[in-house]
Write a protein that holds these residues in place. Structure first.
Motif, short mmCIF file in Angstrom:
data_model
loop_
_atom_site.label_atom_id
_atom_site.label_comp_id
_atom_site.label_asym_id
_atom_site.label_seq_id
_atom_site.Cartn_x
_atom_site.Cartn_y
_atom_site.Cartn_z
N LEU A 3 0.71 -1.19 -0.03
CA LEU A 3 -0.47 0.22 -0.13
C LEU A 3 1.27 1.01 -0.37
O LEU A 3 0.88 1.93 -0.46
CB LEU A 3 -1.34 -0.05 1.45
N LEU A 4 2.21 1.16 0.87
CA LEU A 4 2.87 1.33 0.59
C LEU A 4 3.48 2.45 -0.66
O LEU A 4 3.82 3.77 -1.27
CB LEU A 4 3.76 1.72 2.16
N LYS A 5 3.84 1.41 -1.30
CA LYS A 5 4.54 1.50 -2.72
C LYS A 5 3.36 2.30 -4.04
O LYS A 5 3.78 3.03 -4.93
CB LYS A 5 4.59 0.57 -3.46
N LEU A 6 1.85 1.92 -4.04
CA LEU A 6 0.63 2.42 -3.74
C LEU A 6 0.48 3.97 -3.90
O LEU A 6 0.59 4.82 -4.96
CB LEU A 6 0.07 1.63 -3.85
N PHE A 7 1.02 4.15 -2.51
CA PHE A 7 0.78 5.61 -2.55
C PHE A 7 1.97 6.13 -3.76
O PHE A 7 1.28 7.14 -3.72
CB PHE A 7 1.46 5.85 -1.05
N PHE A 8 2.94 5.68 -3.26
CA PHE A 8 3.96 6.42 -4.17
C PHE A 8 3.84 6.12 -5.32
O PHE A 8 5.18 6.55 -6.52
CB PHE A 8 4.99 6.52 -3.50
N SER A 9 3.18 5.52 -5.88
CA SER A 9 3.49 4.64 -7.71
C SER A 9 3.53 5.72 -8.68
O SER A 9 3.95 5.35 -10.07
CB SER A 9 2.32 3.45 -7.44
#
Lengths: 181, 181
Positions: free
Chosen positions: B105-111
């Motif tokens: 989810l952290l990755k998605l946030f910065f994706s």
DNA sequence: CTGTTCATGTAAGAAGTTACATGATTTG
DNA sequence: CAAATCATGTAACTTCTTACATGAACAG
């Protein structure tokens, strides 16, 4: 096979992620993270300040002369190497840890032996907590919606997902309270 | 003001909680926890064995002579004092920590900065993870439903809540994937 | 008799929080 | 000028995971 990313923790990527869109001080990042990533990835000053220095040491971020009033602030910007590390992390496919720790849910799980009143009290605490969480998430929604233009929609999408999640949780709790009444 | 509970961690209460319904070895508890509390409170052997000894030292649990085959196993039962500590914990009202850490989810946030293909890949990983989580939770449902007679319904209720939560998560991810196509 | 599962434990280390210290700047 | 906020940092501590070691019992 070892790359610069090996030494980076997930916290480092939070920092790089925020620096990617704009230079920030540690203090800035903490403030921003506290109403965005905090809901699924908390960070504290005890990690932020040392980690920023480490990123600078690795050449992934660089200290910039910044100021606020007369006072010097330690503002960091991301470097080309930093961007590369961030991209590499985003592209890398790996399991990706997922963890949840919910103390009240743990209590609820074991609550049967303590009788219905105890269970009721736990459910109420949980409901209040969820209501507060939803209120907090919704309070940042307008802001997230506004900034969606600058960087893509992902941040807002993640926020909306969080709201849905906590609403589902809340509804379940309400059902359990009804069942108990 | 200090009570025996001050020295107890949440892990201790997981142990007491399981011992409350039946005597168990550390190995037993790990196995049981792995398809129940694990989804909102993980524990590992590195905590379980030392903690069980500590509980015994505090008089909250007691070692019982147990065996399996010819071999001696360290089976613990809860004591009256242990039950009291468990009840006190269940009754105590306090904020109750809630924490979530979701790397993807952290990755998605910065994706957003990495382009739609990267975002698509992250969403897919997340979807697969959620589908696996739901399947796993559903696989223990019959068992949880069966044991509901022994101790009350809370364990099943918590499980069903977990399923709802992950289904909501999954639906959200599917929506995002559609939006991207 | 060999590999797998059962079973218990410890040591080292990673990750993160909390508490504390310090001092500048702004606001009333 | 006093209180609040801005701002940076460190040290100690807690919590938890991982890796390793050990050996018994059982299944094929």
């Amino acid at each position: 096979m070892s790359s610069a990313n090996d030494q980076l923790t997930n916290t480092s990527f939070v920092l790089l992620g925020f620096l990617d869109s704009h230079p920030h001080s540690g203090y800035d990042i903490k403030r921003i993270a506290d109403h965005s990533t905090r809901f699924f990835w908390q960070i504290s000053y005890g990690q932020i300040y040392p980690d920023l220095k480490r990123l600078a040491g690795l050449g992934l971020a660089a200290e910039q002369a910044g100021s606020r009033g007369g006072r010097t602030r330690n503002v960091y910007r991301i470097t080309a190497k930093g961007r590369q590390a961030l991209r590499a992390w985003l592209q890398q496919t790996h399991p990706g840890s997922f963890e949840m720790r919910d103390e009240l849910l743990l209590k609820l799980f074991f609550s049967d032996s303590a009788g219905p009143n105890v269970k009721r009290a736990i459910l109420k605490q949980m409901r209040l907590r969820e209501e507060a969480a939803i209120a907090e998430l919704k309070s940042v929604e307008p802001h997230a919606r506004g900034q969606g233009v600058g960087h893509g929609p992902a941040r807002l999408e993640v926020l909306m997902g969080g709201i849905k999640l906590h609403e589902t949780y809340l509804n379940h709790l309400k059902d359990l309270e009804k069942n108990l009444a």
